[in-house]
Design an enzyme around this catalytic site. Structure first.
Site: not given
Ligand code: THU
Length: 130
Positions: A42, A44-46, A55, A92
């Site tokens: 994963n 993330e972004n501000a 995924e 996902c």
């Molecule tokens: N996240 C995933 O990467 N995959 C998932 O199936 C569930 C959630 C990430 C998104 C976000 O960066 C963090 O988990 C918390 O939701």
């Protein structure tokens, strides 16, 4: 490649997660129909909605490499102080659906290292298709 090896690949991808906002790190590793392994974490972004799931990254890597079918996808994730039981989020599940068939397997281990292995129909019954 064994399920444990694929999960190890997901755990290695998880170690690269960029998740300063949630502290919830996720890694995914999938095997495609050509036997190739693709990974994602994963990012993330501000601006929160612009973040992407592990995924999603692994699927993008697969398509970029010419893969079209997910044979098995392993996911590892959770709060950064946990070992990592995380099943794919709803979005996902739909993304996996695009490249899945009835034999596609989604595999995770819980915090006790117990396997949970699903088909897409287990996780996304009566799914949408055009
Ligand atoms: N996240 C995933 O990467 N995959 C998932 O199936 C569930 C959630 C990430 C998104 C976000 O960066 C963090 O988990 C918390 O939701």
């Amino acid at each position: 490649m064994t399920d444990d090896e694929l999960l190890d690949a997901a755990r290695m991808a998880r170690a690269m997660a960029y998740c300063p906002y949630s502290n919830f790190s996720v890694g995914a590793a999938l095997i495609d129909e050509n036997g190739q392994v693709h990974r994602g974490c994963n990012v993330e972004n501000a601006a929160y909605p612009q973040g992407s799931c592990a995924e999603t990254g692994a699927i993008a890597a697969m398509v970029t490499a010419g893969g079209q079918r997910i044979v098995t996808i392993a996911v590892a994730g959770g709060s950064t102080d946990r070992t990592g039981f995380c099943t794919p989020c709803g979005g996902c599940r739909q993304r996996i659906s695009e490249f899945a068939d009835e034999n596609t397997r989604i595999i995770v281990k819980d915090d006790d290292e117990t396997w949970h292995k699903y088909s897409l129909a287990d996780l996304l019954p009566s799914s949408f298709h055009l």
